[in-house]
Design a protein around this motif. Structure first.
Motif, PDB file in Angstrom:
ATOM      1  N   ARG A  30      24.983  31.232 -12.511  1.00  0.00           N
ATOM      2  CA  ARG A  30      24.591  32.702 -12.535  1.00  0.00           C
ATOM      3  C   ARG A  30      24.000  33.169 -12.924  1.00  0.00           C
ATOM      4  O   ARG A  30      23.449  34.480 -12.303  1.00  0.00           O
ATOM      5  CB  ARG A  30      26.352  32.771 -13.185  1.00  0.00           C
ATOM      6  N   LYS A  31      23.208  32.880 -13.823  1.00  0.00           N
ATOM      7  CA  LYS A  31      21.499  33.256 -13.982  1.00  0.00           C
ATOM      8  C   LYS A  31      20.796  33.259 -12.959  1.00  0.00           C
ATOM      9  O   LYS A  31      20.166  33.993 -13.207  1.00  0.00           O
ATOM     10  CB  LYS A  31      21.900  32.047 -15.442  1.00  0.00           C
ATOM     11  N   THR A  32      20.865  31.757 -12.455  1.00  0.00           N
ATOM     12  CA  THR A  32      19.507  32.003 -11.609  1.00  0.00           C
ATOM     13  C   THR A  32      19.950  33.366 -10.461  1.00  0.00           C
ATOM     14  O   THR A  32      18.708  33.720 -10.057  1.00  0.00           O
ATOM     15  CB  THR A  32      20.022  30.046 -10.812  1.00  0.00           C
ATOM     16  N   LEU A  33      20.874  33.569 -10.683  1.00  0.00           N
ATOM     17  CA  LEU A  33      22.243  33.827  -8.922  1.00  0.00           C
ATOM     18  C   LEU A  33      21.308  35.467  -9.875  1.00  0.00           C
ATOM     19  O   LEU A  33      20.724  36.541  -8.698  1.00  0.00           O
ATOM     20  CB  LEU A  33      22.889  34.266  -9.210  1.00  0.00           C
ATOM     21  N   ASP A  34      21.591  35.160 -10.671  1.00  0.00           N
ATOM     22  CA  ASP A  34      21.520  37.197 -11.618  1.00  0.00           C
ATOM     23  C   ASP A  34      20.162  37.476 -11.513  1.00  0.00           C
ATOM     24  O   ASP A  34      19.918  38.141 -11.153  1.00  0.00           O
ATOM     25  CB  ASP A  34      22.143  36.913 -12.624  1.00  0.00           C
ATOM     26  N   GLU A  35      18.803  36.527 -11.853  1.00  0.00           N
ATOM     27  CA  GLU A  35      17.547  36.620 -11.553  1.00  0.00           C
ATOM     28  C   GLU A  35      17.030  37.182  -9.909  1.00  0.00           C
ATOM     29  O   GLU A  35      16.197  38.129  -9.837  1.00  0.00           O
ATOM     30  CB  GLU A  35      16.754  35.550 -11.096  1.00  0.00           C
ATOM     31  N   VAL A  36      17.799  36.991  -8.465  1.00  0.00           N
ATOM     32  CA  VAL A  36      17.903  37.400  -7.689  1.00  0.00           C
ATOM     33  C   VAL A  36      18.124  38.577  -7.585  1.00  0.00           C
ATOM     34  O   VAL A  36      17.930  39.465  -7.269  1.00  0.00           O
ATOM     35  CB  VAL A  36      17.622  36.615  -6.639  1.00  0.00           C
ATOM     36  N   PHE A  37      19.459  38.399  -7.785  1.00  0.00           N
ATOM     37  CA  PHE A  37      20.267  39.626  -7.332  1.00  0.00           C
ATOM     38  C   PHE A  37      20.489  40.273  -8.707  1.00  0.00           C
ATOM     39  O   PHE A  37      21.270  41.065  -9.418  1.00  0.00           O
ATOM     40  CB  PHE A  37      22.023  39.445  -7.251  1.00  0.00           C
ATOM     41  N   THR A  87      12.147  39.081  -7.561  1.00  0.00           N
ATOM     42  CA  THR A  87      10.496  40.127  -7.573  1.00  0.00           C
ATOM     43  C   THR A  87      10.238  40.209  -9.329  1.00  0.00           C
ATOM     44  O   THR A  87       9.672  40.457  -9.475  1.00  0.00           O
ATOM     45  CB  THR A  87      11.818  41.581  -7.855  1.00  0.00           C
ATOM     46  N   SER A  88      10.504  38.732 -10.034  1.00  0.00           N
ATOM     47  CA  SER A  88      10.068  38.756 -10.982  1.00  0.00           C
ATOM     48  C   SER A  88       8.054  38.466 -10.798  1.00  0.00           C
ATOM     49  O   SER A  88       7.973  38.502  -9.824  1.00  0.00           O
ATOM     50  CB  SER A  88      10.179  37.053 -11.100  1.00  0.00           C
ATOM     51  N   ASN A  89       7.756  38.311 -12.059  1.00  0.00           N
ATOM     52  CA  ASN A  89       6.526  38.532 -12.418  1.00  0.00           C
ATOM     53  C   ASN A  89       5.485  37.200 -11.468  1.00  0.00           C
ATOM     54  O   ASN A  89       4.405  37.098 -10.902  1.00  0.00           O
ATOM     55  CB  ASN A  89       5.851  38.047 -13.208  1.00  0.00           C
ATOM     56  N   LEU A  90       6.582  35.858 -11.663  1.00  0.00           N
ATOM     57  CA  LEU A  90       6.453  34.276 -11.124  1.00  0.00           C
ATOM     58  C   LEU A  90       6.055  34.511 -10.155  1.00  0.00           C
ATOM     59  O   LEU A  90       4.767  34.080  -9.270  1.00  0.00           O
ATOM     60  CB  LEU A  90       7.548  33.362 -11.394  1.00  0.00           C
ATOM     61  N   ALA A  91       6.894  35.217  -9.032  1.00  0.00           N
ATOM     62  CA  ALA A  91       7.003  34.709  -7.334  1.00  0.00           C
ATOM     63  C   ALA A  91       5.513  35.903  -7.029  1.00  0.00           C
ATOM     64  O   ALA A  91       5.077  35.626  -6.099  1.00  0.00           O
ATOM     65  CB  ALA A  91       8.087  35.692  -7.136  1.00  0.00           C
ATOM     66  N   PHE A  92       5.129  37.002  -7.611  1.00  0.00           N
ATOM     67  CA  PHE A  92       3.949  37.754  -7.344  1.00  0.00           C
ATOM     68  C   PHE A  92       2.503  37.596  -7.529  1.00  0.00           C
ATOM     69  O   PHE A  92       1.713  38.109  -6.661  1.00  0.00           O
ATOM     70  CB  PHE A  92       4.965  39.102  -8.563  1.00  0.00           C
ATOM     71  N   LYS A  93       2.786  36.246  -8.106  1.00  0.00           N
ATOM     72  CA  LYS A  93       1.210  35.452  -8.449  1.00  0.00           C
ATOM     73  C   LYS A  93       0.219  35.795  -7.363  1.00  0.00           C
ATOM     74  O   LYS A  93      -0.593  36.406  -7.506  1.00  0.00           O
ATOM     75  CB  LYS A  93       1.571  35.458  -9.827  1.00  0.00           C
ATOM     76  N   HIS A  94       0.600  35.302  -6.525  1.00  0.00           N
ATOM     77  CA  HIS A  94      -0.694  34.634  -5.830  1.00  0.00           C
ATOM     78  C   HIS A  94      -0.531  34.838  -4.318  1.00  0.00           C
ATOM     79  O   HIS A  94      -0.743  35.116  -3.182  1.00  0.00           O
ATOM     80  CB  HIS A  94      -0.644  33.038  -5.784  1.00  0.00           C
ATOM     81  N   ILE A  95       0.639  37.028  -3.704  1.00  0.00           N
ATOM     82  CA  ILE A  95       1.098  36.756  -2.774  1.00  0.00           C
ATOM     83  C   ILE A  95      -0.826  38.147  -2.334  1.00  0.00           C
ATOM     84  O   ILE A  95      -0.944  38.229  -0.738  1.00  0.00           O
ATOM     85  CB  ILE A  95       1.595  37.593  -2.948  1.00  0.00           C
ATOM     86  N   LYS A 110       0.656  50.434  -5.017  1.00  0.00           N
ATOM     87  CA  LYS A 110       1.658  49.899  -4.990  1.00  0.00           C
ATOM     88  C   LYS A 110       2.387  49.462  -6.404  1.00  0.00           C
ATOM     89  O   LYS A 110       1.956  48.950  -6.929  1.00  0.00           O
ATOM     90  CB  LYS A 110       2.186  49.088  -4.120  1.00  0.00           C
ATOM     91  N   SER A 111       3.551  49.386  -6.404  1.00  0.00           N
ATOM     92  CA  SER A 111       4.531  48.930  -8.093  1.00  0.00           C
ATOM     93  C   SER A 111       4.930  47.034  -7.331  1.00  0.00           C
ATOM     94  O   SER A 111       4.525  47.004  -6.284  1.00  0.00           O
ATOM     95  CB  SER A 111       5.880  49.448  -8.532  1.00  0.00           C
ATOM     96  N   ARG A 112       5.136  46.419  -7.996  1.00  0.00           N
ATOM     97  CA  ARG A 112       5.573  45.185  -7.855  1.00  0.00           C
ATOM     98  C   ARG A 112       6.073  45.038  -6.969  1.00  0.00           C
ATOM     99  O   ARG A 112       5.532  44.134  -6.365  1.00  0.00           O
ATOM    100  CB  ARG A 112       5.650  44.336  -9.128  1.00  0.00           C
ATOM    101  N   ARG A 113       7.066  45.570  -7.540  1.00  0.00           N
ATOM    102  CA  ARG A 113       8.053  45.524  -6.590  1.00  0.00           C
ATOM    103  C   ARG A 113       7.951  46.114  -4.924  1.00  0.00           C
ATOM    104  O   ARG A 113       8.112  45.392  -3.918  1.00  0.00           O
ATOM    105  CB  ARG A 113       9.495  46.764  -6.802  1.00  0.00           C
ATOM    106  N   GLY A 114       6.551  47.123  -4.819  1.00  0.00           N
ATOM    107  CA  GLY A 114       6.801  47.636  -3.997  1.00  0.00           C
ATOM    108  C   GLY A 114       5.715  46.611  -3.118  1.00  0.00           C
ATOM    109  O   GLY A 114       5.837  46.663  -1.646  1.00  0.00           O
ATOM    110  N   ILE A 115       5.093  45.527  -4.160  1.00  0.00           N
ATOM    111  CA  ILE A 115       4.586  44.727  -2.819  1.00  0.00           C
ATOM    112  C   ILE A 115       5.235  43.488  -2.210  1.00  0.00           C
ATOM    113  O   ILE A 115       5.336  43.194  -1.128  1.00  0.00           O
ATOM    114  CB  ILE A 115       3.074  44.433  -4.099  1.00  0.00           C
ATOM    115  N   ILE A 116       6.031  42.665  -3.497  1.00  0.00           N
ATOM    116  CA  ILE A 116       7.373  42.036  -2.904  1.00  0.00           C
ATOM    117  C   ILE A 116       8.080  42.850  -1.439  1.00  0.00           C
ATOM    118  O   ILE A 116       7.435  42.157  -0.737  1.00  0.00           O
ATOM    119  CB  ILE A 116       8.559  41.933  -3.829  1.00  0.00           C
TER     120      ILE A 116
END
Ligand code: ATP
Ligand code: MG
Length: 262
Positions: A30-37, A87-95, A110-116
């Motif tokens: 559930r923890k993993t799920l909560d990271e996304v949800f 929307t975590s930092n990790l995912a955001f890094k190399h895009i 754009k915010s981090r969220r906005g960029i995602i």
């Protein structure tokens, strides 16, 4: 409290319950799920449900660093694939490197969220281009912020396997089709996939489907030629194990000279 809020709140609770049930049913952490949800994503998902685009989640197909892909069922009882970008930092890094230089997207203010969100939009638009260019790939259905709904590739029992996990009856045919798709992407869709490999191609009913096109760049991107060479290299290398020999340079010249697109 407005009725709109009550409705969202109701859906949110329902979805949260569904997510919890799902986590229990499949033994998913559930923890993993909560990271996304996170709450915002849950609200967006609740909108997909209240707009009757999806009825319920089936199971997670893949839980990666950047995205989680679920199979879901529509209110018409059809399967769809739902890709939810983390929307975590990790995912955001190399895009950023794949968005910079693309006039279709704007990262300013754009915010981090906005960029995602822009990234998900990029994948949605690229899938649309692939469809118009007759490249086999999931058909885009709906995009909402960091959530992408697309055609599900697979059958009732299981999603289509990746090329890297597939046994191929006719590897040469698959190889040729993939090269044709690279050419169609370049010459008709005007994009280079930029992360093409046996990890981003599904095999369904003996046919290849191109997936994961978020990092696909327009031809005017400063590195598009390098990305094209890399894509060709990955495919040629992979098919060596089937004793298929091909000259990367010759393929590159053929594709960029547009002599093999019918
Ligand atoms: N439309 C689809 N139908 C069926 N399965 C899919 C579909 N899209 C993606 N998948 C499955 O989900 C997996 C992850 O999807 P994708 O490659 O698009 O995400 P990703 O960006 O690589 O995620 P990450 O890098 O976080 O692993 C794929 O390897 C594939 O198994
Ligand atoms: Mg992938």
């Amino acid at each position: 409290m407005s009725s709109d809020f009550t409705l969202s709140d109701k859906w949110l609770k329902k979805l949260d319950r569904q997510t919890q049930e799902l986590a229990c049913r499949i033994g998913f952490d559930r923890k993993t799920l909560d990271e996304v949800f996170d709450k915002t994503t849950l609200l967006r998902l609740s909108k997909l449900i209240s707009n009757k685009i999806i009825d319920h989640f089936d199971f997670p197909i893949s839980t990666g660093k950047e995205a989680i892909v679920f199979r879901a069922v529509t209110s018409k009882d059809e399967f769809v694939a739902i890709k939810i970008y983390r929307t975590s930092n990790l995912a955001f890094k190399h895009i950023a490197k794949y968005i910079d230089g693309d006039p279709r997207f704007n990262l300013i203010n754009k915010s981090r969220r906005g960029i995602i969100d822009e990234w998900a939009k990029k994948e949605y638009k690229n899938l649309g281009r692939l469809k118009n260019a007759n490249v086999r790939a999931p058909i885009p259905i709906k995009k909402m912020n960091n959530i992408l709904v697309m055609q599900y590739i697979g059958d009732m029992e299981r999603p289509a396997p990746l090329l890297k996990d597939s046994t191929l009856d006719n590897p040469k045919k698959i190889f040729d089709t993939i090269l044709r798709f690279i050419s169609l992407m370049y010459n008709k869709a005007g994009i280079v996939h930029a992360d093409l490999s046996a990890y981003n191609i599904l095999i369904y009913q003996d046919k290849p489907y191109i997936i994961d096109v978020g990092q696909g760049v327009l031809l005017e991107h400063p590195e598009s030629i390098e990305f094209l060479k890399r894509d060709i290299h990955n495919i040629v290398q992979y098919f060596k194990k089937f004793d298929i020999k091909a000259d990367e340079k010759e393929i590159f010249n053929r594709i960029t000279k547009n002599s093999d697109v019918s």
